[in-house]
Structure formats: C-alpha cells, structure tokens
Design a protein around this motif. Structure first.
Motif, short mmCIF file in Angstrom:
data_model
loop_
_atom_site.label_atom_id
_atom_site.label_comp_id
_atom_site.label_asym_id
_atom_site.label_seq_id
_atom_site.Cartn_x
_atom_site.Cartn_y
_atom_site.Cartn_z
N GLU A 41 0.87 -0.96 -0.11
CA GLU A 41 -0.07 -0.23 0.15
C GLU A 41 0.83 1.39 -0.10
O GLU A 41 0.44 2.15 -0.54
N ASP A 42 2.07 1.34 0.70
CA ASP A 42 2.76 2.53 0.91
C ASP A 42 3.16 2.81 -0.43
O ASP A 42 3.35 4.09 -0.98
N GLY A 178 7.56 -1.78 -9.26
CA GLY A 178 7.70 -2.34 -8.02
C GLY A 178 9.15 -2.10 -7.43
O GLY A 178 10.11 -1.39 -7.97
N TRP A 179 9.14 -2.73 -6.25
CA TRP A 179 10.35 -2.49 -5.54
C TRP A 179 10.61 -3.85 -4.83
O TRP A 179 9.90 -4.45 -4.27
N ILE A 180 12.23 -4.40 -4.88
CA ILE A 180 12.34 -5.66 -3.89
C ILE A 180 13.69 -5.05 -3.25
O ILE A 180 14.48 -4.48 -3.74
N TYR A 189 9.71 -2.57 1.74
CA TYR A 189 9.35 -1.21 0.98
C TYR A 189 8.87 -0.31 2.33
O TYR A 189 7.77 -0.67 2.78
N GLY A 190 9.52 0.82 2.64
CA GLY A 190 9.06 1.75 3.37
C GLY A 190 9.42 1.65 4.81
O GLY A 190 9.25 2.42 5.63
N ASP A 195 19.43 4.22 10.70
CA ASP A 195 19.70 5.76 9.99
C ASP A 195 18.46 6.82 9.79
O ASP A 195 18.78 7.89 9.10
N GLY A 196 17.17 6.23 9.91
CA GLY A 196 16.24 7.34 9.73
C GLY A 196 15.72 7.15 8.34
O GLY A 196 14.48 7.74 7.90
N LYS A 197 16.40 6.42 7.32
CA LYS A 197 15.98 6.39 6.15
C LYS A 197 14.79 5.29 6.09
O LYS A 197 15.02 4.24 6.54
N HIS A 198 14.17 5.46 4.71
CA HIS A 198 13.09 4.30 4.64
C HIS A 198 13.31 3.52 3.47
O HIS A 198 13.73 4.22 2.40
N ALA A 199 13.54 2.01 3.47
CA ALA A 199 13.78 1.25 2.45
C ALA A 199 13.03 1.58 0.96
O ALA A 199 11.82 1.46 1.20
#
Length: 241
Positions: A41-42, A178-180, A189-190, A195-199
């Motif tokens: 959903e993200d 997409g993302w893997i 994902y997300g 480090d505060g970053k979102h995959a």
C-alpha cells in the motif's frame, strides 16, 4: 515514498487533464489493516496520489479487510457461500473504473494467494458483455504493482497483466512497477532503518517506473474513453450467435 519535484510538477502541469476518469487500486497483501501496515500500500499510494493530482477519481480496496469467497462466479452466495463481499463491495467499483491497478507482495516468487482470488473473481465476469457484445472489460486499462524481498517483480507482473489482457483489459506500455529488497530477511518497502531512512524511498528506478506506469494508464484510459473504447469489429460475440 513522498513525491519528488518532478512528480509534483507533472501533477501541477496536468491538474485537470484526466478529469472524468476513475481508477481502482486493489491491494492484495495478506494482512488486514487491523494486523499491520502494508508495504505494498505504501508504494501504491504514490501512484494514487499522482492520479488524483491529475484529476482522476481514485478508489482503494484492501482485499484482506473483506470476506471474498473463492470461486469463478459473480456471486458465490448463489452457490452456497455464506458471505461474499465481491458482488456488493468490489464489483461495483471494478465495473465503474476506467483503470484497475492490482498490487501484491511476492511470496515464494509468486503473487499472493489473495491476488489469485481477485483475478479469479474478475474472470467470473468474463461471460458478461457490453452493449456492443464485447467482453465487459473492453475499454478499460490495467496495471500491476509489486513489492517484496526476493526476485520476481517481472514474473508476478507478467502473470497479472496477462490475466487482465486475457479478459479484455488494455495494457499500455510500462504498465507495471515495483521494489524488492536484498534476498533473504531484511527491510520491506518503506521500513525505517536505524539511520532514519526508509527502504526503497531513494530508488530512482522505482520512482521513475511508477510515474511512467501511472501516466501511461491515464493516457490509455483517456484515449479509449474519448474514442468509445475498442472498435466493435471482429471482436463481438453477437457475430457468433
């Protein structure tokens, strides 16, 4: 991922270009809202935001939040199912939508089991026709969105897009994204790291393909609507009665 400056400019430059179109996004994660957030959903929310920003009326359904009966008939209650949310909650939105986007996670290299259920329920309407005698999905466009922690985006998209075109949807160029993550256990994902970053949020490849997919779906849907769908020549069941 938050939309970037390129995506925001595209929305601003095309704010009303696709008004009148309707899109439906169906998320086939195995998790209902009460259980957990959805990584799929993200990702889907970005495409939804792009379409809404360009004037499209967007609807969203999370399949795991509903009781959808197994089967390949429009209403499985007529065949004994005690509950079936498909005919009352899903089909009206599917029928009204010019654009259908199916999102799924990858499990063991394949789409989710709920994704297959949705495809089967779409197929249940393959015997229905429009006023021209064409299959009821003629004149609509379809796309696919995939997330996971293993290879399979192209394979899963191939399965979804083949099914959609087989029942009558038009598939425009670059109709999937997409993302893997890395193979094996790891962030989806997300997910926020230490480090505060979102995959996945820094993936230019995913962002670009999501944008291409969103606009190609809107372009194709608008062309079909403006031209009365697919010409009813050589593809009407009326000729075979």
């Amino acid at each position: 991922m938050p939309l970037n400056d390129i995506q925001k400019k595209l929305m601003a430059d095309n704010a009303d270009r696709f008004s009148g179109l309707k899109a439906l996004f169906i998320n086939t994660t195995l998790k209902p809202r009460s259980q957990a957030a959805s990584h799929t959903e993200d990702l889907m929310r970005d495409s939804m935001a792009l379409m809404e920003g360009c004037g499209v009326e967007v609807s969203y359904l999370r399949a795991a939040d509903h009781q959808i009966a197994f089967g390949v008939q429009p209403d499985m209650r007529e065949l004994g199912a005690k509950v079936d949310d498909w005919p009352d909650q899903f089909w009206p939105k599917v029928d009204a939508a010019d654009i259908l986007v199916i999102g799924t996670p990858i499990w063991l290299g394949e789409e989710s089991s709920l994704c297959r259920v949705i495809i089967e329920r779409l197929y249940a309407h393959s015997g229905q026709t429009n006023a021209e005698g064409q299959y009821v999905f003629y004149g609509k466009t379809g796309g696919a969105m995939v997330t996971g922690n293993e290879d399979g985006i192209k394979h899963v998209s191939m399965t979804i897009l083949y099914a959609l075109q087989h029942i009558g949807y038009v598939i425009p160029p670059q109709a999937d994204c997409g993302w893997i993550g890395e193979a094996g256990p790891g962030p989806s994902y997300g997910d926020e790291g230490e480090d505060g970053k979102h995959a996945g949020y820094d993936s230019t490849f995913t962002r670009k393909n999501l944008t291409f997919m969103s606009f190609n779906l809107m372009h194709m849907a608008q062309m079909l609507r403006s031209n009365g769908g697919i010409p009813a020549v050589g593809n009407s069941g009326k000729e075979w009665q």
